[in-house]
Design a protein around this motif. Sequence first.
Motif, short mmCIF file in Angstrom:
data_model
loop_
_atom_site.label_atom_id
_atom_site.label_comp_id
_atom_site.label_asym_id
_atom_site.label_seq_id
_atom_site.Cartn_x
_atom_site.Cartn_y
_atom_site.Cartn_z
N ALA A 75 0.83 -1.20 0.00
CA ALA A 75 0.00 0.00 0.00
C ALA A 75 0.87 1.26 0.00
O ALA A 75 0.58 2.23 -0.71
CB ALA A 75 -0.92 0.00 1.22
N LEU A 76 1.94 1.26 0.76
CA LEU A 76 2.81 2.42 0.84
C LEU A 76 3.54 2.69 -0.47
O LEU A 76 3.63 3.83 -0.94
CB LEU A 76 3.84 2.23 1.97
N LEU A 77 4.05 1.64 -1.08
CA LEU A 77 4.86 1.82 -2.29
C LEU A 77 4.02 1.88 -3.56
O LEU A 77 4.55 2.23 -4.62
CB LEU A 77 5.90 0.69 -2.39
N SER A 78 2.74 1.53 -3.47
CA SER A 78 1.85 1.64 -4.64
C SER A 78 1.08 2.95 -4.63
O SER A 78 0.34 3.24 -5.58
CB SER A 78 0.86 0.47 -4.66
N ALA A 79 1.26 3.74 -3.57
CA ALA A 79 0.52 5.01 -3.47
C ALA A 79 1.12 6.11 -4.32
O ALA A 79 0.57 7.21 -4.39
CB ALA A 79 0.48 5.45 -2.00
N HIS A 80 2.25 5.84 -4.98
CA HIS A 80 2.89 6.83 -5.85
C HIS A 80 3.56 6.08 -7.00
O HIS A 80 3.62 4.84 -6.99
CB HIS A 80 3.93 7.64 -5.07
N ASP A 81 4.08 6.81 -7.96
CA ASP A 81 4.74 6.16 -9.09
C ASP A 81 6.24 6.44 -9.11
O ASP A 81 6.90 6.34 -10.14
CB ASP A 81 4.11 6.61 -10.42
N ARG A 82 6.82 6.77 -7.95
CA ARG A 82 8.25 7.04 -7.85
C ARG A 82 9.02 5.73 -7.69
O ARG A 82 8.47 4.72 -7.24
CB ARG A 82 8.53 7.95 -6.65
N PRO A 83 10.32 5.75 -7.99
CA PRO A 83 11.14 4.55 -7.74
C PRO A 83 11.13 4.20 -6.26
O PRO A 83 11.07 5.08 -5.39
CB PRO A 83 12.54 4.99 -8.19
N ALA A 84 11.20 2.91 -5.96
CA ALA A 84 11.17 2.47 -4.57
C ALA A 84 11.85 1.11 -4.46
O ALA A 84 11.92 0.36 -5.44
CB ALA A 84 9.73 2.39 -4.05
N VAL A 85 12.33 0.82 -3.25
CA VAL A 85 12.91 -0.50 -2.97
C VAL A 85 12.18 -1.09 -1.78
O VAL A 85 12.01 -0.43 -0.74
CB VAL A 85 14.42 -0.41 -2.66
N ALA A 86 11.74 -2.33 -1.93
CA ALA A 86 11.11 -3.08 -0.83
C ALA A 86 12.12 -4.11 -0.34
O ALA A 86 12.46 -5.05 -1.06
CB ALA A 86 9.84 -3.77 -1.32
N TRP A 87 12.63 -3.90 0.87
CA TRP A 87 13.60 -4.82 1.46
C TRP A 87 12.87 -5.92 2.24
O TRP A 87 11.84 -5.67 2.84
CB TRP A 87 14.53 -4.08 2.41
N CYS A 88 13.45 -7.10 2.24
CA CYS A 88 12.85 -8.21 3.00
C CYS A 88 13.96 -9.11 3.51
O CYS A 88 15.13 -8.92 3.17
CB CYS A 88 11.88 -9.00 2.11
#
Length: 462
Positions: free
Chosen positions: A292-305
């Motif tokens: 939800a957080l990273l789909s709320a905008h269209d900017r580059p992002a990294v999801a760490w796990c």
Amino acid sequence: MSDYAAFLAAKAAIDPPTGISAPDGLPAALSDFQAAIVPWALRRGRAALFAGTGLGKTLMELAWADAVARHTNRPVLILTPLAVAAQFVGEGDKFGIGVTRASQDSDVRGAGAYVTNYDKLARFDMDRLGGIVLDESSILKAFDGKTRHALIAGARRIAFRLAASATPAPNDFMELGNHAEFLGVMTHAEMLATFFIHDGGDTSKWRLKRHAEGEFWRWVASWAVMLTRPGDLGFTDGAYQLPPLRMHEHLVEVDGPQAGMATLFAMEARTLSERLAARRDSIVPRVDTAAALLSAHDRPAVAWCNLNAESEALARAIPGAVEVRGGDAEGRKEEVLGAFAAGQVRVLVTKPSICGFGMNWQHCHDTAFTGLNDSFEQLYQAVRRFWRFGQQHAVDAHLIAARTEGAVLANLKRKEADAARMQEAMVAAMAGFSTVGVSAAAREKAGYARRALALPSFLEAA
């Protein structure tokens, strides 16, 4: 002079002069503080460069390697974490410094700078080298003992050695010991015996002797330069200003008991096994929050796990997200990471253990940590892929944990505060010593004083 200072002075020896007394031909692109550090490292011959993220370590490493290759007329090998070698080639092209990708010894053809990944080290003949560079050298402590010792032993025959890393973990003196041994300044064991005392209590750790603290940092500054910003060395910070870093905490709820716990309700984890179970049981709500957080905008992002199950779920939940996993082929990893850096992939899903070192991602300022553990260093390194000099935006880092995971966020915050205090103290301690005019390093070693042998009386009588 104090008794301890006299003791150290009596043991001091000067390293053989392996450096370049008057280095020339350095690139004009070096800024003022870089143009002071690189000649110092070249004169030193074997040096460590501990500089904060974004201070241009790659350019300084390339300039050093190029100068050593020209001086020795031999190849210089730069070792980097996975997928960082391509960045070196790009930086070399940008600044007009020739550097060649190499996968094995046959790719090394004559003098010049060559770059490869750490995992390919065994494919190279180190006796051919005029110099060696360890990029992100703090990775030394991540190697198993056999690999680390092979690297240190192989480098022992190389006159020119450079280790480059962000400011080392201030509470990890063992990391400094690894660097000193790689550079041939002092063995790890000698460092401990000279400056430290073993705490035989529950911690079973070595701690710096109180009366040796000043001499210890003077010794480190003789072979290493350390800075978090140019001002630490007396230069003007200028454009080297960091934007705000905004850390957002998200605690998600988990319904029902944890796996393996005989309770009716979800309880806070206490043991390690309970915490691992809590992470597995909370994958869905944590992934949903990150998506939800990273789909709320269209900017580059990294999801760490941290777990493969988290990685797979994130890739499914975030449209257009691309995974990079440990089992991926090297070529695919480099392809995806290159596409992300170029803006062709919007959301990257990966682990700090894979991409937490060396990558320069100032084009991105949004990230989410879907899985957390107690490693502050992993968090520190991962955040600094974005929050580094050259970043033009405030960086938003979202830390997502289940309420049942226990005190993971509190532990990380405590470690962050401890590290900040100790790093500040470490830089301050070296401020008077860490000058770029140093031309040689003092190597402390145990001396040997010849003494007459006194025989026991019963032997004399015989």
